[in-house]
Design an enzyme around this catalytic site. Structure first.
Site, mmCIF file in Angstrom:
data_model
loop_
_atom_site.group_PDB
_atom_site.id
_atom_site.type_symbol
_atom_site.label_atom_id
_atom_site.label_comp_id
_atom_site.label_asym_id
_atom_site.label_seq_id
_atom_site.Cartn_x
_atom_site.Cartn_y
_atom_site.Cartn_z
ATOM 1 N N THR A 26 -32.056 -2.823 18.639
ATOM 2 C CA THR A 26 -31.295 -3.818 19.388
ATOM 3 C C THR A 26 -32.206 -4.983 19.740
ATOM 4 O O THR A 26 -33.259 -4.795 20.336
ATOM 5 C CB THR A 26 -30.724 -3.230 20.690
ATOM 6 O OG1 THR A 26 -31.803 -2.729 21.498
ATOM 7 C CG2 THR A 26 -29.726 -2.148 20.402
ATOM 8 N N ASN A 28 -33.131 -7.749 22.005
ATOM 9 C CA ASN A 28 -32.866 -8.026 23.421
ATOM 10 C C ASN A 28 -32.993 -9.511 23.727
ATOM 11 O O ASN A 28 -33.916 -10.172 23.258
ATOM 12 C CB ASN A 28 -33.850 -7.254 24.297
ATOM 13 C CG ASN A 28 -33.641 -5.747 24.231
ATOM 14 O OD1 ASN A 28 -33.706 -5.156 23.146
ATOM 15 N ND2 ASN A 28 -33.387 -5.135 25.372
ATOM 16 N N GLU A 116 -28.348 -6.452 24.771
ATOM 17 C CA GLU A 116 -28.986 -6.014 23.530
ATOM 18 C C GLU A 116 -27.998 -6.075 22.383
ATOM 19 O O GLU A 116 -26.885 -5.587 22.495
ATOM 20 C CB GLU A 116 -29.485 -4.572 23.626
ATOM 21 C CG GLU A 116 -29.946 -4.136 24.979
ATOM 22 C CD GLU A 116 -30.634 -2.777 24.927
ATOM 23 O OE1 GLU A 116 -30.944 -2.271 23.842
ATOM 24 O OE2 GLU A 116 -30.846 -2.232 26.025
HETATM 25 P P1 ADP Z 1 -37.169 -3.243 21.608
HETATM 26 O O1 ADP Z 1 -37.215 -2.142 22.607
HETATM 27 O O2 ADP Z 1 -38.394 -4.112 21.628
HETATM 28 O O3 ADP Z 1 -35.912 -4.061 21.713
HETATM 29 P P2 ADP Z 1 -35.968 -1.982 19.271
HETATM 30 O O4 ADP Z 1 -36.364 -0.629 18.747
HETATM 31 O O5 ADP Z 1 -34.661 -2.088 19.995
HETATM 32 O O6 ADP Z 1 -37.167 -2.507 20.173
HETATM 33 O O7 ADP Z 1 -36.019 -2.965 18.040
HETATM 34 C C1 ADP Z 1 -35.547 -4.289 18.216
HETATM 35 C C2 ADP Z 1 -36.135 -5.264 17.226
HETATM 36 O O8 ADP Z 1 -35.905 -4.829 15.882
HETATM 37 C C3 ADP Z 1 -35.461 -6.607 17.350
HETATM 38 O O9 ADP Z 1 -36.060 -7.417 18.348
HETATM 39 C C4 ADP Z 1 -35.611 -7.194 15.950
HETATM 40 O O10 ADP Z 1 -36.815 -7.947 15.865
HETATM 41 C C5 ADP Z 1 -35.719 -5.966 15.052
HETATM 42 N N1 ADP Z 1 -34.523 -5.678 14.236
HETATM 43 C C6 ADP Z 1 -34.550 -5.315 12.926
HETATM 44 N N2 ADP Z 1 -33.321 -5.092 12.454
HETATM 45 C C7 ADP Z 1 -32.454 -5.312 13.481
HETATM 46 C C8 ADP Z 1 -31.011 -5.248 13.599
HETATM 47 N N3 ADP Z 1 -30.227 -4.901 12.555
HETATM 48 N N4 ADP Z 1 -30.460 -5.541 14.802
HETATM 49 C C9 ADP Z 1 -31.242 -5.881 15.849
HETATM 50 N N5 ADP Z 1 -32.603 -5.958 15.805
HETATM 51 C C10 ADP Z 1 -33.221 -5.680 14.634
HETATM 52 MG MG MG Z 2 -33.956 -3.308 21.867
#
Ligand code: ADP
Ligand code: MG
Length: 185
Positions: A26, A28, A116
């Site tokens: 997600t 954010n 998110e």
């Molecule tokens: P965080 O806790 O930092 O938000 P996540 O595990 O939720 O980490 O991963 C989010 C990040 O993954 C986003 O900020 C983006 O850079 C990347 N990302 C890759 N593919 C997607 C997708 N399909 N939707 C949203 N974010 C994605």
């Molecule tokens: Mg996230």
């Protein structure tokens, strides 16, 4: 607040719970009522709509292929250069369907509200720091708590299908969704 709801900002780090490892990363966005006045009053839950993401043309994502687990909706322009944007020409906004959560995520017992976005697209690389504009078109469901992580993941996958199916309808294309929608994205 009336639909469509608009929100924008830079993609920031989230809670780092490894959503990505679960297949549902997600992106954010900061929750800031001075930038996004409606966010204070909107009900917590799952929403669907479109995300325009500023991807540098040199970015590994610029040419990647689509898909999450199903087929991607048909009405999405691949790339929309935004005439109102002051972004450098070496980037372009690509528009994708998305499903998002606004709220406290009761399963994780957050104390601050988060926004998110799970973009319904398979990306080749992360896009932290990219500017993202959101158009929220509808509400899927209220926030729920879960007995297990698996139950949470099942619901999120269902949300993805609801969002995808809804947005695939011609009436929900960015152009048809609302006046100004295509310009915003
Ligand atoms: P965080 O806790 O930092 O938000 P996540 O595990 O939720 O980490 O991963 C989010 C990040 O993954 C986003 O900020 C983006 O850079 C990347 N990302 C890759 N593919 C997607 C997708 N399909 N939707 C949203 N974010 C994605
Ligand atoms: Mg996230």
């Amino acid at each position: 607040a009336p639909y469509p709801l608009k929100m924008e900002g830079k993609v920031i780090s989230g809670f780092g719970r490894g959503s990505k490892e679960l297949g549902i990363p997600t992106a954010n966005l900061p929750v800031d009522a001075t930038v996004t006045p409606w966010i204070e009053d909107v009900k917590s839950g799952v929403y669907f709509g479109y995300a325009a993401i500023d991807l540098p043309t040199s970015h590994p994502n610029a040419n990647d292929t689509s898909s999450c687990t199903d087929t991607i909706t048909k009405n999405i322009p691949n790339s929309n250069s935004n005439p109102h944007s002051s972004e450098p020409s070496s980037s372009s906004f690509a528009v994708f369907p998305m499903v998002m959560s606004i709220g406290y995520n009761p399963f994780y017992k957050n104390t601050v509200r988060s926004a998110e976005v799970h973009v319904l697209h398979r990306f080749a690389a992360d896009f932290y720091g990219s500017h993202m504009r959101l158009l929220l078109l509808g509400f899927v469901r209220e926030e729920k708590d879960y007995k297990s992580l698996d139950a949470l993941i099942d619901d999120i996958n269902f949300d993805c299908r609801v969002a995808r199916t809804s947005l695939a309808r011609d009436a929900w294309s960015p152009a048809a969704a609302s006046p100004g929608a295509a310009e915003w994205l």
